[in-house]
Write a protein that holds these residues in place. Structure first.
Motif, PDB file in Angstrom:
ATOM      1  N   GLN A  24      47.042  -6.822  45.452  1.00 55.30           N
ATOM      2  CA  GLN A  24      47.373  -7.902  46.387  1.00 55.30           C
ATOM      3  C   GLN A  24      48.661  -7.512  47.112  1.00 55.30           C
ATOM      4  OE1 GLN A  24      46.091 -12.114  44.709  1.00 55.30           O
ATOM      5  NE2 GLN A  24      47.589 -11.182  43.344  1.00 55.30           N
ATOM      6  N   GLY A  76      49.860 -15.641  34.194  1.00 52.80           N
ATOM      7  CA  GLY A  76      50.261 -16.856  34.901  1.00 52.80           C
ATOM      8  C   GLY A  76      49.088 -17.426  35.681  1.00 52.80           C
ATOM      9  N   ILE A  77      49.216 -18.692  36.008  1.00 53.59           N
ATOM     10  CA  ILE A  77      48.117 -19.422  36.657  1.00 53.59           C
ATOM     11  C   ILE A  77      48.647 -20.116  37.897  1.00 53.59           C
ATOM     12  CG2 ILE A  77      46.638 -21.470  36.353  1.00 53.59           C
ATOM     13  CD1 ILE A  77      46.654 -20.560  33.314  1.00 53.59           C
ATOM     14  N   SER A 119      46.127 -12.302  49.242  1.00 53.40           N
ATOM     15  CA  SER A 119      46.100 -13.039  47.973  1.00 53.40           C
ATOM     16  C   SER A 119      44.654 -13.430  47.689  1.00 53.40           C
ATOM     17  CB  SER A 119      46.963 -14.305  48.098  1.00 53.40           C
ATOM     18  OG  SER A 119      46.588 -15.238  47.111  1.00 53.40           O
ATOM     19  N   THR A 120      44.209 -13.218  46.460  1.00 56.89           N
ATOM     20  CA  THR A 120      42.825 -13.600  46.127  1.00 56.89           C
ATOM     21  C   THR A 120      42.643 -15.109  46.261  1.00 56.89           C
ATOM     22  OG1 THR A 120      43.432 -13.623  43.786  1.00 56.89           O
ATOM     23  CG2 THR A 120      42.330 -11.642  44.603  1.00 56.89           C
ATOM     24  N   ARG A 177      50.997 -14.345  45.073  1.00 57.21           N
ATOM     25  CA  ARG A 177      52.061 -15.349  44.902  1.00 57.21           C
ATOM     26  C   ARG A 177      51.932 -16.065  43.570  1.00 57.21           C
ATOM     27  NH1 ARG A 177      48.831 -17.290  49.054  1.00 57.21           N
ATOM     28  NH2 ARG A 177      47.634 -19.117  48.448  1.00 57.21           N
ATOM     29  N   GLY A 178      53.076 -16.534  43.107  1.00 58.31           N
ATOM     30  CA  GLY A 178      53.129 -17.297  41.871  1.00 58.31           C
ATOM     31  C   GLY A 178      53.552 -18.718  42.156  1.00 58.31           C
ATOM     32  N   GLN A 179      53.929 -19.409  41.120  1.00 56.05           N
ATOM     33  CA  GLN A 179      54.378 -20.794  41.263  1.00 56.05           C
ATOM     34  C   GLN A 179      55.625 -20.859  42.147  1.00 56.05           C
ATOM     35  OE1 GLN A 179      53.248 -23.736  39.610  1.00 56.05           O
ATOM     36  NE2 GLN A 179      51.426 -22.565  39.061  1.00 56.05           N
ATOM     37  N   TRP A 226      54.059 -12.498  43.220  1.00 49.42           N
ATOM     38  CA  TRP A 226      53.416 -12.007  42.005  1.00 49.42           C
ATOM     39  C   TRP A 226      53.107 -10.537  42.244  1.00 49.42           C
ATOM     40  CZ3 TRP A 226      52.925 -13.932  37.226  1.00 49.42           C
ATOM     41  CH2 TRP A 226      52.026 -13.315  36.358  1.00 49.42           C
ATOM     42  N   LYS A 286      56.334 -12.387  29.611  1.00 47.84           N
ATOM     43  CA  LYS A 286      55.153 -13.038  30.205  1.00 47.84           C
ATOM     44  C   LYS A 286      53.968 -12.083  30.301  1.00 47.84           C
ATOM     45  CE  LYS A 286      54.064 -15.718  34.343  1.00 47.84           C
ATOM     46  NZ  LYS A 286      54.626 -16.757  35.211  1.00 47.84           N
TER      47      LYS A 286
HETATM   48  C1  BTN Z   1      52.745 -17.837  38.076  1.00 47.43           C
HETATM   49  O1  BTN Z   1      52.873 -17.642  36.873  1.00 47.43           O
HETATM   50  O2  BTN Z   1      53.729 -18.039  38.791  1.00 47.43           O
HETATM   51  C2  BTN Z   1      51.364 -17.837  38.671  1.00 47.43           C
HETATM   52  C3  BTN Z   1      50.874 -16.445  38.958  1.00 47.43           C
HETATM   53  C4  BTN Z   1      49.476 -16.418  39.555  1.00 47.43           C
HETATM   54  C5  BTN Z   1      49.077 -15.040  40.052  1.00 47.43           C
HETATM   55  C6  BTN Z   1      47.635 -14.983  40.456  1.00 47.43           C
HETATM   56  S1  BTN Z   1      47.081 -13.332  40.756  1.00 47.43           S
HETATM   57  C7  BTN Z   1      45.595 -13.946  41.422  1.00 47.43           C
HETATM   58  C8  BTN Z   1      45.946 -15.159  42.260  1.00 47.43           C
HETATM   59  N1  BTN Z   1      46.337 -14.763  43.599  1.00 47.43           N
HETATM   60  C9  BTN Z   1      47.622 -15.026  43.860  1.00 47.43           C
HETATM   61  O3  BTN Z   1      48.199 -14.789  44.932  1.00 47.43           O
HETATM   62  N2  BTN Z   1      48.193 -15.593  42.787  1.00 47.43           N
HETATM   63  C10 BTN Z   1      47.249 -15.756  41.699  1.00 47.43           C
END
Ligand code: BTN
Length: 270
Positions: A52, A132-133, A28-29, A56-58, A63, A129
């Motif tokens: 990646q 995402g952040i 994961s970055t 991962r996401g929220q 992700w 979508k």
């Molecule tokens: C979401 O909407 O659930 C958040 C998604 C965030 C994805 C980015 S990709 C770069 C960074 N590295 C990860 O593992 N996740 C974030």
């Protein structure tokens, strides 16, 4: 692949994304950026990867991060904010990512609380979508020690058939570019002033603008918690950026939960 000269030519920031770590394969970055932050990396440094393997996401969701499908990037930040104010970074970043991506596509985009950029126009796969952040921090009682802002943007609809119905990509939205580094520069150019404004002026102007782009305001929505679902009217944001939900019992502010909007596809937990 776009070279760094053309990336630098697009960049108008003073420090954000002025140092770029480009990797091919990564877990994961966000994890690499955190490790570099702990090694005293310069604030503003950004880690970006072609792929990646543990994106991962929220809320621990995965992700999807196949090569060519997305921009996967994480910024090392050093925000001048108290730990209690850190959640505001997600909103500021949402506003910046929305503005940046909107400058690349004529299709109207919207924000879904707290951190998603979605297609906001019914004719164009409404509610799918686009970005995402994931903001993650290490904080003590009085200070944020490490702050990592991860941003994922779909350049193409993900290949995974389980995700495709819920997602879109810049390629499907008549975007002027789908080059990951061009998209990164566009976002960084919006993000730097947005974070500076947050540090300087606090949340109120930001919340006002965020609300202007939000999907679902004034509508009946569901907020999904691990053990129950609340239904009510989405009445915008509180002054500290939380969701105001009005139910027959009154209005309360919600700090966390998954928001489900009418007519917006709500992905299952994958
Ligand atoms: C979401 O909407 O659930 C958040 C998604 C965030 C994805 C980015 S990709 C770069 C960074 N590295 C990860 O593992 N996740 C974030």
């Amino acid at each position: 692949m776009v070279d760094l000269t053309s990336f630098a030519a697009r960049l108008s920031t003073s420090h954000l994304a002025r140092v770029v770590v480009r990797l091919r394969d990564v877990g994961s970055t966000n994890d690499v950026a955190l490790a570099l932050s702990k090694l005293e990396a310069r604030p503003g440094l950004v880690v970006t990867a072609d792929r990646q393997t543990a994106g991962r996401g929220q809320r621990g969701r995965r992700w999807a991060s196949e090569p060519g499908d997305g921009l996967y990037s994480s910024f090392v930040l050093r925000p001048n904010l108290r730990p209690t104010e850190a959640a505001a970074i997600t909103l500021a970043a949402g506003l910046a990512v929305h503005a940046g991506l909107q400058s690349l596509t004529p299709v109207p985009l919207g924000l879904k609380w707290p951190n998603d950029v979605l297609v906001g126009e019914p004719g164009h796969r409404y509610g799918r979508k686009l970005a995402g952040i994931l903001f993650e921090s290490v904080a003590g009682a009085d200070a944020i020690h490490h702050a990592i802002l991860g941003i994922g943007v779909n350049l193409r609809v993900p290949h995974d058939p389980a995700l495709a119905p819920f997602a879109t990509g810049l390629e499907s939205l008549e975007a002027t570019t789908t080059e990951p580094l061009h998209v990164l520069a566009t976002i960084a150019n919006r993000l730097e002033p947005e974070l500076e404004r947050l540090e300087r002026s606090g949340l109120s102007a930001l919340c006002r603008e965020w609300t202007e782009h939000a999907l679902g305001i004034g509508q009946s929505v569901e907020v999904h918690h691990p053990d129950h679902v609340e239904v009510g009217r989405f009445d915008g944001l509180s002054s500290d950026g939380n969701l105001r939900l009005t139910t027959p019992r009154g209005t309360r502010t919600i700090h966390s939960g998954r928001l489900s909007l009418p007519n917006v596809p709500f992905p299952p937990k994958l």
